[in-house]
Design an enzyme around this catalytic site. Sequence first.
Site, PDB file in Angstrom:
ATOM      1  N   ASP A 325      -1.594  -5.603  -9.932  1.00 28.90           N
ATOM      2  CA  ASP A 325      -1.305  -4.787  -8.758  1.00 28.90           C
ATOM      3  C   ASP A 325      -0.823  -3.403  -9.219  1.00 28.90           C
ATOM      4  O   ASP A 325      -0.525  -3.186 -10.391  1.00 28.90           O
ATOM      5  CB  ASP A 325      -0.278  -5.501  -7.866  1.00 28.90           C
ATOM      6  CG  ASP A 325      -0.357  -5.028  -6.417  1.00 28.90           C
ATOM      7  OD1 ASP A 325      -0.946  -3.957  -6.155  1.00 28.90           O
ATOM      8  OD2 ASP A 325       0.173  -5.727  -5.536  1.00 28.90           O
ATOM      9  N   GLU A 524       4.163  -2.565   2.950  1.00 30.96           N
ATOM     10  CA  GLU A 524       4.989  -3.000   1.820  1.00 30.96           C
ATOM     11  C   GLU A 524       6.381  -2.412   1.887  1.00 30.96           C
ATOM     12  O   GLU A 524       6.561  -1.235   2.187  1.00 30.96           O
ATOM     13  CB  GLU A 524       4.381  -2.483   0.516  1.00 30.96           C
ATOM     14  CG  GLU A 524       3.088  -3.076   0.180  1.00 30.96           C
ATOM     15  CD  GLU A 524       2.525  -2.371  -1.035  1.00 30.96           C
ATOM     16  OE1 GLU A 524       2.914  -2.729  -2.145  1.00 30.96           O
ATOM     17  OE2 GLU A 524       1.717  -1.457  -0.857  1.00 30.96           O
TER      18      GLU A 524
HETATM   19  C1  BGC Z   1      -0.443  -3.844  -2.931  1.00 31.51           C
HETATM   20  C2  BGC Z   1      -1.768  -4.540  -2.984  1.00 31.51           C
HETATM   21  C3  BGC Z   1      -2.871  -3.546  -2.805  1.00 31.51           C
HETATM   22  C4  BGC Z   1      -2.742  -2.435  -3.810  1.00 31.51           C
HETATM   23  C5  BGC Z   1      -3.788  -1.369  -3.673  1.00 31.51           C
HETATM   24  C6  BGC Z   1      -0.397  -2.663  -3.851  1.00 31.51           C
HETATM   25  O1  BGC Z   1       0.793  -1.962  -3.719  1.00 31.51           O
HETATM   26  O2  BGC Z   1       0.572  -4.755  -3.271  1.00 31.51           O
HETATM   27  O3  BGC Z   1      -1.832  -5.537  -2.002  1.00 31.51           O
HETATM   28  O4  BGC Z   1      -4.109  -4.185  -2.932  1.00 31.51           O
HETATM   29  O5  BGC Z   1      -1.484  -1.823  -3.679  1.00 31.51           O
HETATM   30  O6  BGC Z   1      -3.575  -0.591  -2.563  1.00 31.51           O
HETATM   31  C1  BGC Z   2      -0.353   3.388  -2.283  1.00 30.83           C
HETATM   32  C2  BGC Z   2      -0.512   1.947  -1.951  1.00 30.83           C
HETATM   33  C3  BGC Z   2       0.287   1.189  -2.904  1.00 30.83           C
HETATM   34  C4  BGC Z   2       1.736   1.659  -2.939  1.00 30.83           C
HETATM   35  C5  BGC Z   2       2.537   0.957  -3.966  1.00 30.83           C
HETATM   36  C6  BGC Z   2       1.094   3.777  -2.251  1.00 30.83           C
HETATM   37  O1  BGC Z   2       1.270   5.109  -2.532  1.00 30.83           O
HETATM   38  O2  BGC Z   2      -1.069   4.174  -1.386  1.00 30.83           O
HETATM   39  O3  BGC Z   2      -1.838   1.529  -1.987  1.00 30.83           O
HETATM   40  O4  BGC Z   2       0.199  -0.132  -2.536  1.00 30.83           O
HETATM   41  O5  BGC Z   2       1.819   3.024  -3.166  1.00 30.83           O
HETATM   42  O6  BGC Z   2       3.925   1.092  -3.792  1.00 30.83           O
END
Ligand code: BGC
Ligand code: BGC
Length: 831
Positions: A325, A524
Amino acid sequence: MRLALVFVAALTLNACSREAAPGGTASAEGDGTAHPEIWPEYKYPVPVDPAVEAKIADLLKTMTLEEKIGQLVQADLCCVTPDDVRKYNLGSILVGGNSGPNGNDLSPAPDWLKAADGFYLASVDKSDGGVGIPVIWGTDAVHGHSNIIGATIFPHNIGLGAAHDPALIERIGAATAKEIRVTGQEWTFAPTVTVPQDYRWGRAYEGYSSDPKLVASYVGAMVRGLQGTPDETNLLAHDKVIASTKHFLADGGTKGGVDQGDAQISEEDLRDIHGLPYGPAIQNGVATVMVSFSSWQGKKLTGNKSLITGVLKDRMGFGGFVVSDWNAHGQVEGCTNNSCPQGLLAGLDMYMAPDSWKGVYEDLLKRAKAGEIPMERIDDAVARILRVKFRLGLFEAGKPSDRPLAGDWKVLGSPEHREISREAVRKSLVLLKNQGVLPLKAGARLLVAGDGADDIARASGGWTISWQGTGLTNAMFPGGTSLWAGLKQAAEAGGGSAVLSPDGSFTQKPDAAVVVFGEKPYAEFQGDRATLALDADLTGPYATMKKLKAQGIPVVAVMITGRPLYVNPALNAADAFVVAWLPGTEGGKGLADVLIGDAAGKPRFQFTGLLPAAWPKTPDMADGALYPFGYGLTYATPRAAWKALAEIDESSAGDARVYFTKGVPASSWSLVLGNIDRGEEKRITTVPADAIGGRAHITATDAAVQEGARRIVVSDGGAALAVSSHDPLNLSRETNGDVMVLFTVKVSKAPAKAALALRCDGSGCGSREPVTLPVTNSFVRYGLQLKCFAGKGADMSKVTAPFILETTGPADYALAEVRLGTDAEKVLPCN
Ligand code: BGC
Ligand code: BGC
């Protein structure tokens, strides 16, 4: 069926329990080393083609070490160009939630296809004498092709869990694959097969259910929908893409539902709850598995060889490739974002290294040359990636725009796909209360209230166009229908009428009111909560419901939410209560189908949705479930008298991230004034008070509420006002997640110099950032990124004072609030 589900759930899982260990007697206190022999064995069904194996063997002989390492690295569009892909032979690119072609998250669909061609052509360029392996592009198409404006947005997984319909899930997967192919990508980071055990987790809605069996019953269907059956080859010649089941493992099992946290559970629970869905994933030939950011028994999954290699690959027979990830490798013990051979050695095949790809590439190359990484491991990882690329038919597919469906814009958000989504919405709705007001009569005069009623982004949740699903308007959902618009269309089609009135006021008395309320989009981390209460600032519609009811108007509450929450006041106030989850672009149509009946007052569609997780009785889940997993009424359920539910005083329920509010510290927090450098500190418990030898005077002053702030007048010299915690806080995740420390102040006399500081136990603590706080005649909410302190070396895992305002010289200011968040009115620069 209905009864059976309720029964099974009551016996197996209580989604509200914090220490979720259903039946688990085994110890949760291990060192994070798994025992593969206790895990189930599966057979990876993707046929091994000797001709393909021969081609892979040839390529491995021909490729340089540089080309091999390049295949193992995935870069984000934020930070990579086609020239980089050409030069470094990168195996893959991705778009994260906030990126898009040309540096624009909101780039229109045709730009995606153009960008896909650009990266592909660079990857196959052999002018430098290389083998030119085509690149693959991954995207989070997690509820439809959800990064793309104009795509069909399906309900988020929690709503699909309520539908208990695997065949529907397969059709959603197939439709999503087609829409992805229109814009030229080959890979989706879906399905999320998490089994959330604590709905305080901000990603819980990405999971179908808290019940491992329900999740497992969906996985095969979604994987087949996206990829086709395991024996299907040449996916790109058809209408398929590759899938990624995520996040391996126990992303939904972390203590307290903390994002990227630690699952402190036994190996048996790890296997039986969180591992269960990986069985059908493997048995259906899922091409990739994404490893979780989180830890198990204190050890980061991304570096856990016993689980990635021992369990997933060797024992469970997973034959695809493993991707990490977003910079998760940087969190492994002993690693940084730019260096983590531990990942590859643990069994990772591809590093998601969004902005760190060059560092990862150079580091792996250097170490491979130095013999620190066995060549067999590198060759195995490359072979796994190539095998998937062959299965895609990538080598014959030509450039993205030449492949089937590419540029077929009418497939994006097509009526057929929207119809599937509308069906999914109908099936996902869960009816928790109906005192006879539903179905609404066709021909009735409806009032639709609530600030979320006409907001498609709100109904779609996070991972929709933007990362957190924020900053969007209805105009960014062409072809989509808000809840309000769907209700209006159906009301009018039935010969009735509808008016939109967010605050519930009206000039002509309606026959019934629909009040839409609930959560706002988050993804997230930002969606993590301390309790299962609806945020206090979102409970305004309760009063609207009560007001309407007091006027003799039947009220239907419709809740937009990513999770079950304590909403007893709404359940009590409304005559009917419908959980709509995060229904997406067809939410309005699907909702109206079920809510609005025919001219004879009979339902046009039934309620069939069942709770995919238990509904809490209290915000702290103290008294178990109000409604168990599998609960849901239908139009046929006999009506019983409503017994009023207990309502708690929510004003006392604190948010764990508010440290100082309305002029007083939150419980277990202190307001301290002093001259920290000289070690003189005074805890301010009552006002008025003097501090720093009489140089400072503190009084109460008014802010949003009477005496809602503390006024600090410093006559001269250095002073530091701190909001400090009794126990050190771990703010590492908040720091990663772009969260800010927010403080609301009104400055009446600006100090000669000011700085914001943070105190922690350990190294780099006491770092400060000079700030300018001009005089204003009202309160301003300033924000400074926590990253700013981390960048200065502060140990963010042991923060004792997240807010210290240091001033020099005479000053006069008032402080109303200190908390964490992202909604600053003024963002302070970090130097
Ligand atoms: C997330 C994933 C996601 C990835 C790409 C990560 O932060 O945990 O679920 O696929 O970013 O965007
Ligand atoms: C990205 C996400 C990723 C996240 C991780 C963001 O800036 O756009 O895809 O999952 O950072 O913390």
